[in-house]
Scaffold this active site. Sequence first.
Site, PDB file in Angstrom:
ATOM      1  N   TRP A 321       3.082  -6.495   5.828  1.00 32.72           N
ATOM      2  CA  TRP A 321       1.876  -6.139   5.826  1.00 32.72           C
ATOM      3  C   TRP A 321       1.618  -5.328   7.040  1.00 32.72           C
ATOM      4  CZ3 TRP A 321      -2.061  -6.258   9.394  1.00 32.72           C
ATOM      5  CH2 TRP A 321      -3.328  -5.717   8.854  1.00 32.72           C
ATOM      6  N   HIS A 322       2.076  -5.712   8.355  1.00 27.79           N
ATOM      7  CA  HIS A 322       2.188  -4.780   9.361  1.00 27.79           C
ATOM      8  C   HIS A 322       2.811  -3.594   9.691  1.00 27.79           C
ATOM      9  CE1 HIS A 322       0.357  -8.736  10.978  1.00 27.79           C
ATOM     10  NE2 HIS A 322      -0.280  -8.154  11.991  1.00 27.79           N
ATOM     11  N   GLY A 323       3.590  -3.382   8.695  1.00 29.89           N
ATOM     12  CA  GLY A 323       4.268  -1.759   8.770  1.00 29.89           C
ATOM     13  C   GLY A 323       5.823  -1.939   7.876  1.00 29.89           C
ATOM     14  N   PHE A 467      -1.182   0.594  10.690  1.00 25.49           N
ATOM     15  CA  PHE A 467      -0.956  -0.622   9.834  1.00 25.49           C
ATOM     16  C   PHE A 467      -2.160   0.017   8.747  1.00 25.49           C
ATOM     17  CE2 PHE A 467       0.033  -2.711  13.869  1.00 25.49           C
ATOM     18  CZ  PHE A 467       1.364  -2.587  13.777  1.00 25.49           C
TER      19      PHE A 467
END
Length: 467
Positions: A321-323, A467
Site C-alpha cells: 500500500w505504501h508504494g 503514497f
Amino acid sequence: MVFSSLYFLFLYLPIVLIAYYITPLKWRNLVLLVFNLIFYAWGEPVYILIMFVSIGIDYTHGMLVDRCKRSGNDRGARMAVASSVIFNLALLFFFKYWDFIAGSLAAVGLNIMPKLGLSLPIGISFYTFQTMSYTIDVYRGDARVQKNIVNFGTFVTLFPQLIAGPIIKYKDLDEQIDFRTHSPEQFASGVQVFVVGLAKKVLLANNLGMLWDAYKALPVEQLTTAGAWLGVAAFSLQLYFDFSGYSDMAVGLGRMLGFEFMRNFDYPYIAKSITEFWRRWHISLGTWFREYMYIPLGGNRVSKPRLFFNLLLVWAATGIWHGASWNFLLWGLYFAALLILEKAFLLKALQKLPALLQHLYTLFLVVVSWAIFAVEDFGHMGGYLKAMFGMAGGGAANDNFLYYLLSYLPMLIISCVACTPLAARLWRRLPERSMRLILPVLLLAGLIFSTAYLVDATYNPFLYFRF
C-alpha cells in the site's frame, strides 16, 4: 497544494474559512465541495475527473446496496459491495501498480504489459480506501446510506485529509457530514493543533530531512557505521514529524470546519514492542486494515497457523500500500515476521524485561525498518544495511560524521524530546493562568518562524504524497 505552503496559509485557507462561515448552514457542504475540488485540481487538474468518477460510482453503489438490503436481496447487496471494492482496487492498481508490475515482468523477460508512464494521482491510496469503506459500512449497517450526492462528494473530497489522511471511514463522519456543530472553542482548538503540526513539519521534519538526504546520497563505500545510523535516525525522526505534523494539520483544519477526525499518531517511539508500535503509528491505516481485512480473515479467532497466515497477508498488503516498489513489500513482510514472533512467544518474554530494554528493542528494530523503507534500490539498501551493522567501507566513523553530528545535535535533541509525551506532561502541570498567557505567544512564534522558513526555503518535501 500542500498545507505547509505560503499559498495555502495566506491565500487558500483564509478564502475558504471566510466563504464557509458567511454561507448559511444548509449550503456549507456545497461550498466545501467546491473548495475541495479546487484544492485537488490545484496540482492535478486532469485527475479531478477520477474524483468525479469515484464519487459517482461509490454513491450509486451505496444506493444499490441500501435498496437491495431493504428488499431482502442480500446476494444483490453483496454483489454491489464487491463491485464497488473491485472498482476502487482496479483504480488503485491501474495508476499505482501497473507500471511496477510491467517493469518487474520485463526484468525477467516477460514483455507482456506495456509501461504507461502515468503520474500517480496525489492521495489515491488514501481516498480509495475511504470510499471503499462507505459501501462496506452501509452493507454492515454501521452507517446510513447517503442520499445527498453533494454531502457524499464532500466526504470523498474533504480537503483537510484528502491527500494524506488520516484515513477516515465513512461511519466515523456519517453524522458530521449531515449535522455538525461549530463553536469558537472548537475553532481555536483547531488553530492550535494546526500550528503545532505546521511547526513539526516545517521546523523539525524539513531540517532533519536535509541530514538524511546527505547520507542517502553518499556512495555506500563512503558510508561509516556511525554515519549510517545517524542518517537513518534522522530519517526516522523526519518521517514521524513529517507525517504526524501533516496529520495534526488535518485534524486542526477539520476542527476549524466543524469536523472531528481520529488521532493518527500516539507517540509511537515510546512503544515497548512492535505490536504496541503499530497501535501508535498511522493509527487510521492500522484500524482500516484491521476492520476490513484482518477481522474478515478471522482475526485472532483462528488457529495459530491461520493467525500467522492472516498477519502475513495483512502486512504484505500494508507494505505494498505504501508504494509500488519491492522494498515496501519487503518492509511489510519484515514487520509481519516480527509481529508473528511476538504473537508466538516473544511478547511474553519481552514483558519480563526492564522497560528500558523493551524500548531499546523496539527502537532498534523500527529504525532498521526505516532503512528498508527509505531506500528503494536493493543494491544501495544492502550496502546501507551492511554499513549499519559494521561492514562499512568508510570504517566506524570519520570527520564527516562528527561534522554532521555536531551541526545537527541541537535539532536531534529537540526532536527526540518532542517525539515523547514529556513536553505535554510538563505543559499540563502549569497553572491554568500561565497556560492562557503562554499559549498564544507560543502559537504566534510557531507561525512566525514557520512562515519565515517557508519564505526562504527551497526544501519542503512531503514524504507521504507518493503514497
